[in-house]
Design an enzyme around this catalytic site. Structure first.
Site, PDB file in Angstrom:
ATOM      1  N   ARG A  54       0.965  -1.070  -0.025  1.00  0.00           N
ATOM      2  CA  ARG A  54       0.111  -0.241  -0.208  1.00  0.00           C
ATOM      3  C   ARG A  54       0.937   1.365   0.037  1.00  0.00           C
ATOM      4  O   ARG A  54       2.082   1.251  -0.099  1.00  0.00           O
ATOM      5  CB  ARG A  54      -0.996   0.118   1.242  1.00  0.00           C
ATOM      6  CG  ARG A  54      -0.686  -0.671   2.546  1.00  0.00           C
ATOM      7  CD  ARG A  54       0.418  -0.253   3.234  1.00  0.00           C
ATOM      8  NE  ARG A  54       0.059   1.291   3.534  1.00  0.00           N
ATOM      9  CZ  ARG A  54       1.196   2.240   3.557  1.00  0.00           C
ATOM     10  NH1 ARG A  54       2.319   1.779   3.696  1.00  0.00           N
ATOM     11  NH2 ARG A  54       0.981   3.453   3.891  1.00  0.00           N
ATOM     12  N   ALA A  56       1.010   5.289  -1.955  1.00  0.00           N
ATOM     13  CA  ALA A  56       0.629   5.663  -3.315  1.00  0.00           C
ATOM     14  C   ALA A  56       2.122   5.438  -4.265  1.00  0.00           C
ATOM     15  O   ALA A  56       1.638   4.859  -5.207  1.00  0.00           O
ATOM     16  CB  ALA A  56       0.656   7.248  -3.224  1.00  0.00           C
ATOM     17  N   ARG A  97      -7.786   0.136  -6.490  1.00  0.00           N
ATOM     18  CA  ARG A  97      -7.876   1.246  -5.328  1.00  0.00           C
ATOM     19  C   ARG A  97      -7.880   2.609  -6.320  1.00  0.00           C
ATOM     20  O   ARG A  97      -7.112   3.162  -6.823  1.00  0.00           O
ATOM     21  CB  ARG A  97      -6.342   1.225  -4.635  1.00  0.00           C
ATOM     22  CG  ARG A  97      -6.528  -0.038  -3.849  1.00  0.00           C
ATOM     23  CD  ARG A  97      -5.662   0.031  -2.456  1.00  0.00           C
ATOM     24  NE  ARG A  97      -6.169   0.966  -1.464  1.00  0.00           N
ATOM     25  CZ  ARG A  97      -5.438   1.542  -0.538  1.00  0.00           C
ATOM     26  NH1 ARG A  97      -4.152   1.149  -0.462  1.00  0.00           N
ATOM     27  NH2 ARG A  97      -5.860   2.487   0.437  1.00  0.00           N
ATOM     28  N   ASP A 251      -1.780  11.072  -1.515  1.00  0.00           N
ATOM     29  CA  ASP A 251      -2.213   9.855  -2.629  1.00  0.00           C
ATOM     30  C   ASP A 251      -2.933  10.506  -3.944  1.00  0.00           C
ATOM     31  O   ASP A 251      -2.673   9.806  -4.957  1.00  0.00           O
ATOM     32  CB  ASP A 251      -3.280   8.931  -1.788  1.00  0.00           C
ATOM     33  CG  ASP A 251      -2.776   8.304  -0.688  1.00  0.00           C
ATOM     34  OD1 ASP A 251      -2.968   8.814   0.464  1.00  0.00           O
ATOM     35  OD2 ASP A 251      -2.451   7.235  -0.717  1.00  0.00           O
ATOM     36  N   ASN A 261      -5.224  12.851   1.153  1.00  0.00           N
ATOM     37  CA  ASN A 261      -4.337  11.860   1.918  1.00  0.00           C
ATOM     38  C   ASN A 261      -5.189  11.093   2.721  1.00  0.00           C
ATOM     39  O   ASN A 261      -6.440  11.266   2.910  1.00  0.00           O
ATOM     40  CB  ASN A 261      -3.402  12.671   2.641  1.00  0.00           C
ATOM     41  CG  ASN A 261      -2.272  11.958   3.270  1.00  0.00           C
ATOM     42  OD1 ASN A 261      -1.654  11.017   2.447  1.00  0.00           O
ATOM     43  ND2 ASN A 261      -1.823  11.795   4.513  1.00  0.00           N
TER      44      ASN A 261
END
Ligand code: MRU
Length: 377
Positions: A54, A56, A97, A251, A261
């Site tokens: 996980r 970004a 995602r 992100d 974020n």
């Protein structure tokens, strides 16, 4: 970064078998350090979706390698069939995602590069090279973010000689969220390595506890002094002068400076504003969305399973990992993964090209080649 004295990146090709991608299973940290093999694009998509990997930058790098695995799996009957398989693999990865823009950015970069290959053999080689380039670039950009952000910490340290610089961070925008160094943590590691006294307030970051589990673990591996705090504590610390600067990751950041974020970032930015604590966001350029002007209304916010809020796992006294229910069984739960901090609450953006104000003019001054990109007016 060091893990028990050994340098690791968060993703790499297996040394004796380059058709295997290796990752660290972040669901097992901080209690177990487990390396996992990925050999198919389907397994790669699952690893992103269930947050085995996980953050970004790492999501982007993993998608890059996922496209390489897809190229190994794709039918070699014709270029058309090969590229169709890759396009579908790209869609499968992108769907995992929605908020971190690095994911779509990496898939599109792979597809553009692969399509330029002269034949299928060349296309596979391009996919492998491009995955490596995305990962190397991510590490290099984060190292440079560290150099630029270091100046901020140095300046604060000069104002309070002999005392540590107290930095508050949220979630994990660290080494584990990228290929190396991290974004928010890169200036902290750079300052610590140069002997500047630093201390990090680590927000636990419910519901997945990336701060308590991951940021605390990686800072500890590097020897950086830190204290884990519950998510509600930051405002109190800021009111009492116990935070010199906030540095968080992102992100997705619009070219106007709005920052998506991990959920809860916005509340920290509000508290920082009210207490005149500088609030910086560290990000590589792969996290900018050059097509979106209004972060609040245009950035898709991921909603995840209720189980992440209702249950928590941890190590018991006997050493086993157990999951416990926190809420009444029947209570409904909402699980928003991210929030948007408007540019007006952000002091500056720390990028690989330097620090800028979160405004369209300043961002495009650093990235003039993006003026021509569709969406930038
Ligand atoms: O849901 P995650 O763990 O993938 O969320 C990403 C994050 O860790 C944070 O939002 C981080 O601050 C930005 S990613 C570098």
């Amino acid at each position: 970064m060091n893990v028990a004295g050994t340098h690791y990146r968060t993703i790499w090709l297996k040394a004796d078998n380059p058709s295997v991608v290796q990752i660290i299973d972040q669901r097992r940290l901080p209690h177990k350090f487990v390396i996992m093999d990925l050999t198919t694009v389907e397994a790669t998509a699952a690893a992103i979706q269930d947050m085995t990997v996980r953050g970004a930058g790492l999501i982007g790098a993993t998608a890059g390698y996922g496209m390489y695995l897809a190229a190994l799996e794709a039918p070699r009957t014709s270029a058309e069939a090969f590229l169709k398989f890759l396009a579908e693999a790209g869609d499968q990865l992108k769907a995992t995602r929605p908020t971190a823009v690095n994911l779509a950015w990496a898939v599109d970069r792979q597809l553009d590069a692969i399509r330029a290959g002269e034949d299928l053999h060349a296309m596979v080689a391009i996919a492998r090279d491009t995955a490596g380039q995305i990962a190397d670039e991510d590490a290099d950009f984060c190292r440079r973010i560290g150099e630029h952000g270091l100046a901020l910490i140095e300046a604060i340290a000069k104002r309070k000689p002999g005392e540590p610089v107290h930095i508050l961070t949220h979630c994990n925008a660290g080494w584990l969220a990228f290929v190396d160094y991290g974004s928010a943590t890169a200036p902290i590691y750079a300052a610590f390595d140069r002997g500047i006294p630093v201390h990090v307030w680590v927000d636990e970051t419910r519901p997945r506890n990336q701060g308590a589990r991951l940021t605390a673990w990686e800072l500890g591996q590097h020897g950086v002094p830190h204290t884990v705090i519950a998510d509600n504590v930051g405002g109190h610390l800021m009111q009492h002068g116990m935070v010199d600067v906030c540095i968080v990751g992102s992100d997705r950041t619009t070219y106007t400076g709005d920052v998506a974020n991990k959920i809860g970032t916005y509340l920290k930015a509000l508290a920082a504003k009210d207490n005149d604590v500088p609030f910086y966001v560290a990000l590589p350029s792969s996290t900018f969305d050059w097509t979106i002007r209004d972060g609040l209304h245009e950035i898709p916010i991921e909603q995840r399973h209720a189980e992440e809020v209702k249950y928590m796992d941890g190590r018991t006294a006997s050493g086993s990992i157990e999951t416990v229910l926190l809420t009444p069984e029947a209570s409904p739960v909402a699980n928003y993964g991210f929030d948007v901090t408007p540019a007006r609450l952000v002091t500056g953006l720390i990028t690989e090209r330097g620090i800028c104000k979160p405004s369209e003019d300043d961002i495009l001054h650093l990235y003039p080649e993006k003026r021509a990109v569709s969406g930038v007016r």
